[in-house]
Design an enzyme around this catalytic site. Structure first.
Site, PDB file in Angstrom:
ATOM      1  N   GLU A 155     -30.655  30.761  75.407  1.00  0.00           N
ATOM      2  CA  GLU A 155     -31.307  31.947  74.876  1.00  0.00           C
ATOM      3  C   GLU A 155     -32.009  32.637  73.827  1.00  0.00           C
ATOM      4  O   GLU A 155     -32.356  33.466  73.114  1.00  0.00           O
ATOM      5  CB  GLU A 155     -31.221  33.152  75.815  1.00  0.00           C
ATOM      6  N   ASP A 160     -24.572  32.836  76.587  1.00  0.00           N
ATOM      7  CA  ASP A 160     -24.595  31.948  75.233  1.00  0.00           C
ATOM      8  C   ASP A 160     -24.736  33.465  74.731  1.00  0.00           C
ATOM      9  O   ASP A 160     -25.181  34.279  75.345  1.00  0.00           O
ATOM     10  CB  ASP A 160     -26.518  31.631  74.936  1.00  0.00           C
TER      11      ASP A 160
END
Length: 454
Positions: A156, A92
């Site tokens: 994250e 991500d």
């Protein structure tokens, strides 16, 4: 076996690495469905899973984590009795911010001036490619000498803790002798560095309400409590005149005793404008690695274009607080919340919502794994010795893994050196750093396996 063939293999694989990183960067995998379609993250997770399967990983799985995102897991068995190493990255990314400020499309890997530009190129899609390069080089030169687990996180950057909660519920899944977190970076290009500390983080969303609705500023301004003005005053209470973070009860005097960060280098890395001073006191290393730092990362207010002469009834802001090692993130959250409530002016109604939190981390740099990494980095970076530094950013999973596996050694390396400009516009990765760190990781895995055999 000498290290030279491994280096030559990685060099030959760099064109493939660029092509694969371009494919991965193309996914707009911001783990916030309010900004980008969830399908973009799902497609990126599928890509990572397919890449692991292509490298003969077993038990490849898309893990549905409690925050609604997916992490990707795979296991590559090594020789009998070999140690297990967990390799971490995340797929991500941060939002691209102002796309018009990018010199090339943020989700299109573009080569310029010897670097590859694109959102996630360094943080941390490049980290996943680094792991692949290291493993491929070992496979081509006698095989991977350890058992390898790979975990690629899906949220994250949001700090919502999905993988942390999943790991706590399935503690056997990520168990390893050593863990390599591929999400930090060298102190600067060409200087091999492992990160010894990380600041933790807490994120709060603050809303102030003062009126039932907006009012004409000519008719009511001067007496009617303006929520936006109240918010400005409240946020100003979080800093002293010199810019030092001032949260009631939160210590601000810790010092960093390791590698220092010269002020001139910091000004250049941070692109501070001429004549503008740095904030805070102490050394730069004290300020960015050893002390708390508050940042207002977003504020809801009317844009200048189309603004009307109104007293605002409501205002909202998002506040990030970085928490250094030695301080507890949960306690810092309580102190920050109490500070906000205590300093809200004019009796404005305040609501505070916690949207993310992660504990700080300190590694044991005396462990055998660090010796193996130091030898590997000396070969990958001829003439340079491995350095240890701090990092102001947060990787909340580190503390979860340290708590779950207290005997595991944890190393932090990666591609996010200062020129990478992660989280900013025009993020980029140095292909030379990708090549050298992939070599260092491959040699580390070989060195580490040999140390365990001895």
């Amino acid at each position: 076996m000498t290290a030279r063939p491994i280096a030559e293999t990685i060099s030959s694989l760099m064109p493939r690495a660029k092509s694969e990183l371009a494919e991965l960067v193309a996914f707009q995998s911001v783990a916030d469905p309010a900004q980008f379609p969830k399908s973009e993250c799902e497609a990126a997770a599928d890509w990572v899973a397919d890449a692991l399967r292509a490298e003969d990983f077993q038990d490849v799985a898309l893990l549905d984590t409690p925050d609604g995102t997916r992490s990707v897991y795979g296991f590559l068995p090594g020789p009998a009795g070999a140690p297990t190493v967990l390799l971490y990255a995340h797929y991500d990314v941060q939002p691209p911010l102002d796309e018009s400020a990018w010199l090339s499309p943020p989700f299109e890997l573009t080569e310029r001036d010897g670097r590859w530009y694109g959102r996630g190129a360094a943080d941390c899609k490049g980290g996943f490619i680094m792991h692949l390069l290291a493993l491929r080089a070992l496979k081509a030169n006698g095989g991977v000498p350890v058992s390898v687990k790979v975990i690629a996180e899906g949220s994250e950057e949001q700090g919502t803790g999905g993988l942390e909660r999943y790991a706590e519920a399935h503690p056997e899944l990520l168990a390893a002798d050593t863990i390599v977190i591929g999400d930090t970076g060298n102190f600067r290009v060409g200087l091999p560095t492992v990160t010894a500390t990380l600041r933790g983080m807490t994120m709060l969303r603050v809303t102030l309400d003062t009126l039932e609705g907006n009012l004409h500023s000519g008719q009511f301004g001067g007496a009617a409590p303006d929520a936006l003005a109240a918010m400005i005053q409240l946020l100003a209470s979080l800093r002293a005149e010199d810019g030092t973070t001032t949260v009631d009860g939160l210590a601000q005097d810790s010092e960093w005793d390791g590698l220092q960060y010269p002020e001139a280098d910091f000004r250049k890395d941070a692109k501070v404008l001429d004549g503008v001073g740095l904030i805070g006191t102490g050394t730069v290393a004290d300020r960015v690695w050893a002390r708390p730092a508050v940042t207002v990362i977003g504020i809801d207010c009317p844009p200048v274009l189309g603004a009307t002469p109104s007293v605002q009834a409501s205002a909202r802001a998002q506040v990030s607080l970085r928490v250094p090692p030695g301080q507890d993130a949960a306690e810092a959250t309580e102190l920050l919340t109490a500070h906000l409530r205590a300093h809200t002016p004019w009796g404005a109604r305040i609501s505070v919502e916690q949207v993310g939190q992660g504990q700080p981390f300190r590694a044991d740099t005396s462990s055998p794994a660090y010796t193996s990494m130091a030898r590997a980095m000396e070969f990958a970076y001829p003439g340079e010795k491995m350095q240890t530094s701090g990092m102001g950013g947060s990787i909340p999973l580190c503390n979860t893994l340290a708590a779950l596996y207290p005997e595991a050694e944890i190393l932090l390396i990666g591609l996010s050196e200062p020129e990478a400009q992660i989280h900013a516009v025009n993020e980029s990765v140095s292909p030379q750093e990708l090549e050298r760190l992939s070599l260092a990781e491959a040699l580390f895995l070989r060195n580490y396996a040999e140390s365990k055999q001895g």
